[in-house]
Design an enzyme around this catalytic site. Structure first.
Site, PDB file in Angstrom:
ATOM      1  N   LYS A  23       0.852  -1.188   0.000  1.00 34.86           N
ATOM      2  CA  LYS A  23       0.000   0.000   0.000  1.00 34.86           C
ATOM      3  C   LYS A  23       0.892   1.245   0.000  1.00 34.86           C
ATOM      4  O   LYS A  23       2.022   1.214   0.468  1.00 34.86           O
ATOM      5  CB  LYS A  23      -0.961   0.025   1.183  1.00 34.86           C
ATOM      6  CG  LYS A  23      -0.347  -0.063   2.539  1.00 34.86           C
ATOM      7  CD  LYS A  23      -1.481  -0.091   3.583  1.00 34.86           C
ATOM      8  CE  LYS A  23      -0.942  -0.185   4.985  1.00 34.86           C
ATOM      9  NZ  LYS A  23      -0.094  -1.373   5.204  1.00 34.86           N
ATOM     10  N   ASP A 139      10.877  12.239  -8.700  1.00 33.86           N
ATOM     11  CA  ASP A 139      10.719  11.572  -7.404  1.00 33.86           C
ATOM     12  C   ASP A 139      11.478  10.251  -7.388  1.00 33.86           C
ATOM     13  O   ASP A 139      10.968   9.230  -6.927  1.00 33.86           O
ATOM     14  CB  ASP A 139       9.220  11.335  -7.141  1.00 33.86           C
ATOM     15  CG  ASP A 139       8.942  11.158  -5.659  1.00 33.86           C
ATOM     16  OD1 ASP A 139       7.837  10.730  -5.304  1.00 33.86           O
ATOM     17  OD2 ASP A 139       9.874  11.400  -4.853  1.00 33.86           O
TER      18      ASP A 139
HETATM   19  C1  LIG Z   1       5.446  -6.807  -2.581  1.00 34.73           C
HETATM   20  C2  LIG Z   1       5.928  -7.785  -3.557  1.00 34.73           C
HETATM   21  N1  LIG Z   1       6.536  -8.913  -3.195  1.00 34.73           N
HETATM   22  N2  LIG Z   1       6.853  -9.556  -4.308  1.00 34.73           N
HETATM   23  C3  LIG Z   1       7.526 -10.846  -4.305  1.00 34.73           C
HETATM   24  C4  LIG Z   1       6.465  -8.846  -5.391  1.00 34.73           C
HETATM   25  C5  LIG Z   1       5.872  -7.694  -4.919  1.00 34.73           C
HETATM   26  C6  LIG Z   1       5.321  -6.649  -5.748  1.00 34.73           C
HETATM   27  N3  LIG Z   1       4.803  -5.465  -5.311  1.00 34.73           N
HETATM   28  C7  LIG Z   1       4.449  -4.792  -6.448  1.00 34.73           C
HETATM   29  C8  LIG Z   1       3.889  -3.522  -6.642  1.00 34.73           C
HETATM   30  C9  LIG Z   1       3.615  -2.667  -5.461  1.00 34.73           C
HETATM   31  C10 LIG Z   1       3.217  -3.122  -4.206  1.00 34.73           C
HETATM   32  N4  LIG Z   1       3.127  -2.060  -3.368  1.00 34.73           N
HETATM   33  N5  LIG Z   1       3.544  -0.997  -4.038  1.00 34.73           N
HETATM   34  C11 LIG Z   1       3.701   0.293  -3.356  1.00 34.73           C
HETATM   35  C12 LIG Z   1       2.500   1.155  -3.614  1.00 34.73           C
HETATM   36  C13 LIG Z   1       1.213   0.663  -3.357  1.00 34.73           C
HETATM   37  C14 LIG Z   1       0.127   1.523  -3.553  1.00 34.73           C
HETATM   38  C15 LIG Z   1       0.335   2.837  -4.020  1.00 34.73           C
HETATM   39  C16 LIG Z   1       1.640   3.288  -4.285  1.00 34.73           C
HETATM   40  C17 LIG Z   1       2.723   2.446  -4.087  1.00 34.73           C
HETATM   41  C18 LIG Z   1       3.844  -1.314  -5.318  1.00 34.73           C
HETATM   42  C19 LIG Z   1       3.645  -3.128  -7.980  1.00 34.73           C
HETATM   43 CL1  LIG Z   1       2.936  -1.574  -8.336  1.00 34.73          CL
HETATM   44  C20 LIG Z   1       3.958  -3.960  -9.046  1.00 34.73           C
HETATM   45  N6  LIG Z   1       4.514  -5.179  -8.845  1.00 34.73           N
HETATM   46  C21 LIG Z   1       4.750  -5.576  -7.564  1.00 34.73           C
HETATM   47  N7  LIG Z   1       5.304  -6.742  -7.106  1.00 34.73           N
END
Ligand SMILES: Cc1nn(C)cc1-c1nc2c(-c3cnn(Cc4ccccc4)c3)c(Cl)cnc2[nH]1
Length: 291
Positions: A23, A139
């Site tokens: 998040k 950013d």
């Molecule tokens: C966590 C995680 N663990 N593994 C093994 C893979 C992931 C993963 N996360 C992502 C994510 C991901 C998750 N959170 N966020 C941060 C966020 C959330 C909401 C608004 C702004 C920024 C990005 C994405 Cl976009 C795109 N791909 C992702 N992959």
């Protein structure tokens, strides 16, 4: 058929929603699978109620969609599409197999020089692509970078990106650590506080420092961070190699026009030393414990 050959209009029923991935300040991201193709993606969900009108956030989301949808680069997270329902906006994003870079950095506390150099080279390649399209990210920091399944970096979160040159209108919030002097200087202090792509060169310098040291160069109280950025007042620990130190000092320069341009970053001895193509070179470095 892969996602991008799909019909352009998307809706929530097309996706099976998986586990929450994370998040951010606005919204959450879920693992998702497009039903007909089985294509795996990340679905970013933003509540319209949170994007209250006029706060600039709604405009940032529109800009994020407009800019990120048209970008195609291996080190930039793809946006395949977007849609909304009565209460929410959905961004269909590339799934980055190894998650958020800042979590890796916190876990390892700092990266070995061979890994930091490869990351910086990937970031320079992505920024060259963005700047050729006159997009400034504004950013660049570990929190906005994801890691793909092959360990490659993916710049995400274009909420702050704009078309150059630009005069900032939306109030900054969050960490100042990555902002260049020309963006932290108060309005009208003898400059028109407009700026261009060179702000990303400063941020690349801050990122390089944080990869190698494990903390940002100007990390301090809010007031002190302001002052230290404005004076480019930082110390580089002695364990940082002379070549890496040289690159950091050529990026963290107060005068934007004097910062090392991206093509010179990619040709810098520290980058060449660790990113020369071919297995032997990289294995040799790793064998030496990647000094
Ligand atoms: C966590 C995680 N663990 N593994 C093994 C893979 C992931 C993963 N996360 C992502 C994510 C991901 C998750 N959170 N966020 C941060 C966020 C959330 C909401 C608004 C702004 C920024 C990005 C994405 Cl976009 C795109 N791909 C992702 N992959």
């Amino acid at each position: 058929a892969p996602m991008y050959n799909q019909p352009r209009q998307f809706h929530l029923g097309m996706f099976e929603i998986g586990r929450p991935l994370g998040k951010g300040k606005f919204g959450r991201v879920y693992l998702a699978r497009e039903r007909s193709s089985g294509f795996i993606c990340a679905l970013k969900v933003l509540y319209k109620s949170e994007l209250q009108h006029g706060s600039g956030v709604e405009k940032q989301v529109r800009r994020e969609v407009e800019i990120q949808s048209n970008l195609r680069h291996p080190n930039i997270l793809k946006m395949y599409g977007h849609f909304h329902d009565s209460k929410r906006v959905f961004l269909i994003l590339e799934f980055a197999g190894r998650g958020e870079l800042y979590k890796h950095l916190r876990k390892e506390s700092r990266f070995p020089e061979w890994k930091a150099a490869q990351y910086v080279a990937q970031m320079a390649s992505a920024l060259r692509y963005l700047h050729r399209k006159h997009v400034i990210h504004r950013d660049i920091k570990p929190e906005n970078i994801l890691v793909g399944i092959h360990g490659e970096l993916k710049i995400s979160d274009f909420g702050w990106s704009v078309h150059a040159p630009n005069h900032r209108r939306t109030t900054l919030c969050g960490t100042l650590d990555y902002l260049p002097p020309e963006m932290v200087r108060p309005h009208g202090s003898g400059n028109d506080n407009s700026y261009d792509e060179k702000v990303d060169l400063w941020s690349l310098g801050v990122l390089t420092y944080e990869f190698l040291v494990g903390e940002a160069p100007f990390e301090d109280t809010m007031v002190m961070t302001h002052r230290r950025i404005a004076r480019a007042d930082m110390t580089i620990p002695s364990f940082v190699s002379p070549e890496a130190r040289d690159l950091i000092k050529k990026l963290l320069v107060l005068d934007p026009t004097k910062r090392l341009p991206l093509d010179a970053v990619q040709q810098h001895p520290w980058i060449i030393k660790h990113c020369v193509k071919g297995e032997r070179a990289t294995n040799r470095d790793k064998a030496k414990g990647g000094e």
